[in-house]
Design an enzyme around this catalytic site. Sequence first.
Site, mmCIF file in Angstrom:
data_model
loop_
_atom_site.group_PDB
_atom_site.id
_atom_site.type_symbol
_atom_site.label_atom_id
_atom_site.label_comp_id
_atom_site.label_asym_id
_atom_site.label_seq_id
_atom_site.Cartn_x
_atom_site.Cartn_y
_atom_site.Cartn_z
ATOM 1 N N ASP A 59 34.366 10.323 42.419
ATOM 2 C CA ASP A 59 33.360 9.500 41.747
ATOM 3 C C ASP A 59 31.966 9.763 42.295
ATOM 4 O O ASP A 59 31.056 8.944 42.111
ATOM 5 C CB ASP A 59 33.698 8.010 41.921
ATOM 6 N N ASP B 295 43.258 -3.806 45.910
ATOM 7 C CA ASP B 295 44.521 -3.566 46.602
ATOM 8 C C ASP B 295 45.301 -4.859 46.817
ATOM 9 O O ASP B 295 46.504 -4.932 46.567
ATOM 10 C CB ASP B 295 44.273 -2.858 47.937
#
Length: 570
Positions: A154, A307
């Site tokens: 990214d 997460d």
Amino acid sequence: MDAIAHGAGAEAARLWAEVPVRVDWAAVAAQCAYAWAQARAFVVVPAIRLLVFLSLAMTVMIFLEKLFVAAVYFTVKAFGMKPERRYRWSPIVAAAGAGEDEEALLGGVGSAAFPVVLVQIPMYNEREVYKLSIGAACALEWPSERLVIQVLDDSTDPVVKDLVEIECRRWKGKGVNIKYEVRGNRKGYKAGALKEGLKHSYVQECEYIAMFDADFQPESDFLLRTVPFLVHNPDIALVQTRWKFVNSDECLLTRFQEMSLDYHFKFEQEAGSVIYSFFGFNGTAGVWRISAIDDAGGWKDRTTVEDMDLAVRTTLQGWKFVYVGDVKVRSELPSTFKAYRFQQHRWSCGPANLFKKMMVEILENKKVSFLSKIHLLYDFFFVGKIAAHTVTFIYYCFAIPVSVFFPEIQIPLWGMVYVPTVITICKALGSPSSFHLVILWVLFENVMSLHRIKAATTGLLDAGRVNEWVVTEKLGDANKAKSATDGLDAVKVIDVDLTTPLVPKLKKWRIRFWDKYNCSEIFVGTFIIICGCYDVLYANKGYYIYLFVQGLAFLVVGFEYIGTRPPSTE
């Protein structure tokens, strides 16, 4: 004009002199004193007493939780309750056929017994560490045709993008099945990159995903030691391993982080795995079952702790997690205070925000037991993510200092000394080699509670910087001496006109005080020291020793005398 103004002033003075009412300043002072006495007696003192009471109650909650976690940890050690004994585990090599050695299996002979594993490495401008992470992933011991390495880049820096792509091509030329993937935007940050990575056609052949952040370097046998848990136990969704820090001795800041994270992994993760088969996924150095991720609804970017979000949703579907502390993955700790502060904001704001968004979902869930719901809401979220941050700042950095101004507020000795000492000792057991730093560590954790409580409040209110995502800065070897050849790839060719001076004129930049230093820490530290001085001169409660050292700790951090300085880019 002057004459008109003078006349107006004289007229005003004459009118004021004719007013029959005169101000009795002594009476005003008496009224103010009476009002303060009433506010003190009926508002201020009860409010501080309530804060002390709530703080003591949360301190007891944390105390009981630490004792429970410590008891589980020592029980596991005493009875040798390793994951390999609690779950089915055997090397996949043994199931591939008799008479075949490990080297032949990894070379492709009989490799059909090995599941296809995807290794994901999300990256964002990781100039200092990209080679280490890609190299470690490519060195994993696993049949080459059963392993796919996926680099999710990214990066916004085109130079870094080119370097990462070149590195991937280099390994691809060596026969490694590595995929370099770039998306058109950074929507969803890390969660968005991981979600996008699962959409590629070749992922359909994979059963498991090993995830590593850009600064993580697994040992070559990582998959051989973790994947068998998933292969032989179909109810396990996640295998989490422990972090090992390569720069823990770099400075005092990294030592403090090591102490906190060692306790988290050795005690909290171990206890969660043994008792509840659940803990918060750490976002890296873990192996997931892809079907479990799909069952939980995939990656979501509604918070900055994607997460933990995935971990909670997965356990609500009835899946189990296992923590394998014997498998360690090398990683880097942030060594600058700015990077650490941004990281802690995300780690404190995200869980609080997730707690708010998932509370009802947890309560209404029908697939997990009532005990599991209580553990999630009370122990995991409230005590671990809310109370721990709240009580640390409200109690130790506000209620105790302010109490010196109010003789009627008495804090019991057990709440001031005994219980906090036991909590500290329990947490310090995670890093016995750093026990001599425990007092400095506690003072620093109290300072950081200022940022954590602000972040947790932001998350609960779903306001302000709730969705702020700042990638933790990795310095790699940037702050260490390099040889002359190490910096060749960083040389840039600059075109200049003949009239452009080769030595530019230096500009003087005015750096404002509040930009250079951490003013909130300086303010709180000064306030606590003032409270200590008042205790010495008037209150005589005996809190001044703690107040002076805690106030000094705030000032040290406020003036940035902690951590390393980032390397100069000039």
